[in-house]
Design a protein around this motif. Sequence first.
Motif, PDB file in Angstrom:
ATOM      1  N   CYS A 199      -2.413  -5.201   8.445  1.00 20.29           N
ATOM      2  CA  CYS A 199      -3.313  -5.944   7.583  1.00 20.29           C
ATOM      3  C   CYS A 199      -3.959  -6.991   8.492  1.00 20.29           C
ATOM      4  N   PHE A 204     -11.731  -2.781   8.198  1.00 11.01           N
ATOM      5  CA  PHE A 204     -11.993  -2.286   6.997  1.00 11.01           C
ATOM      6  C   PHE A 204     -13.429  -2.435   6.899  1.00 11.01           C
ATOM      7  N   CYS A 250      -6.326 -10.151   6.698  1.00 10.77           N
ATOM      8  CA  CYS A 250      -6.827  -9.957   5.280  1.00 10.77           C
ATOM      9  C   CYS A 250      -6.742 -11.054   4.729  1.00 10.77           C
ATOM     10  N   HIS A 304      -5.851 -11.203   1.975  1.00 14.14           N
ATOM     11  CA  HIS A 304      -4.815 -11.409   0.949  1.00 14.14           C
ATOM     12  C   HIS A 304      -3.520 -11.037   1.624  1.00 14.14           C
ATOM     13  N   LEU A 305      -3.398 -11.670   2.945  1.00 13.58           N
ATOM     14  CA  LEU A 305      -2.111 -11.670   3.742  1.00 13.58           C
ATOM     15  C   LEU A 305      -1.771 -13.100   3.475  1.00 13.58           C
ATOM     16  N   CYS A 308       1.840  -9.009   1.497  1.00 17.09           N
ATOM     17  CA  CYS A 308       0.455  -8.814   0.586  1.00 17.09           C
ATOM     18  C   CYS A 308       0.505  -9.528  -0.601  1.00 17.09           C
ATOM     19  N   ILE A 345      -1.271  -9.371  -2.935  1.00 18.64           N
ATOM     20  CA  ILE A 345      -1.600  -8.689  -4.198  1.00 18.64           C
ATOM     21  C   ILE A 345      -1.123  -7.102  -4.346  1.00 18.64           C
ATOM     22  N   LEU A 397      -2.768  -3.606  -5.998  1.00 18.59           N
ATOM     23  CA  LEU A 397      -3.589  -3.082  -4.964  1.00 18.59           C
ATOM     24  C   LEU A 397      -4.657  -2.279  -5.753  1.00 18.59           C
ATOM     25  N   PHE A 428      -8.097  -1.929  -3.641  1.00 20.50           N
ATOM     26  CA  PHE A 428      -7.670  -1.813  -2.277  1.00 20.50           C
ATOM     27  C   PHE A 428      -6.864  -0.317  -2.418  1.00 20.50           C
ATOM     28  N   CYS A 453      -4.893   0.706   0.906  1.00 18.81           N
ATOM     29  CA  CYS A 453      -3.758  -0.133   1.316  1.00 18.81           C
ATOM     30  C   CYS A 453      -2.533   0.777   0.679  1.00 18.81           C
TER      31      CYS A 453
END
Length: 301
Positions: free
Chosen positions: A30, A35, A51, A53-54, A60, A62, A66, A71, A74
């Motif tokens: 992540c 990306f 990221c 969202h990390l 993660c 989310i 995902l 995403f 992922c």
Amino acid sequence: MTPPAPPAAAPADRRRDLAADCSSCAGLCCVLPAFAASADFAIDKPAGRACVHLTADARCGIHADLRQRGFPGCTVFDCFGAGQRLVRAAAVERPAADPGVAAAFPVLRQLHELLWYLTEAAALPLPAGLHDEVTTALGRTERLAAGSPAELAAVDAGVVRAEAGELLGRVSAAVRPGGDDRRGADLVGADLRRTDLRRVSLRGAYLLGADLRGADLTGTDLLGADLRAADLRGADLTGALFLTRPQVAAARGDGGTRLPAVLGRPAHWTAAAPGVSRPRPRRRGGRRGGRRGGRGGAAGR
Ligand code: SF4
């Protein structure tokens, strides 16, 4: 009276250890890769930046949503267990920020993927000489994978892959006697429901969106085949060769899709859809679905 001996347990598949354990990692996947905003990732992210969202504890934020949040890439990525191994080996406070870890991660991921294939190959019924070659390659790859981050970064993964790919090609040929060779075939969107694909090499083939509903893929070599959005509902992949978790996760399947025991069913697959039956394959040599030629020769690892 002496009780009867319990039935012998099936040997454990060592590939079970070649799986991501995010709880023992530090969010390397992540942070380290870049990306590009696409159908797989909702955002652009440069290499080496975490990221958005990390979370602070390298989780993660989310994870449960995902796909709905854009995403799906992922849910398909798998480090084959390289992440947690590298975090252990590096033993630094912030692994994702460590340049040595960043250089070693892509190498170790490739080595772990090769370990997946070679471990499978070692369990196949091979002539003794070929089996010895596989176990030698397996040991050599494992020794490379056990290196320090600095040693890993110095490994030419391309050379290792090429050597293993050549060996795995001979393994494939040995266990698919008489099987067709359709390596690198362009089968994007092809209707393959009635094509006999048993013992066919589809190594590196392009099967994006292909219709494989009900297909019997026993002995089919799928190493490096692109199965994104391929429809595997009702298909039997229990005897497929060199199938990986990321390939399965990128495809469509359902409760009727049969997978090798070592591969779990992706959470986003639906339950068996009614009416998906297994068509009878055409005889070998009959018309095969899909476009021919075009982009052949790619991938074949
Ligand atoms: S969305 Fe989640 S799994 Fe994907 S890169 Fe960001 S933190 Fe990692």
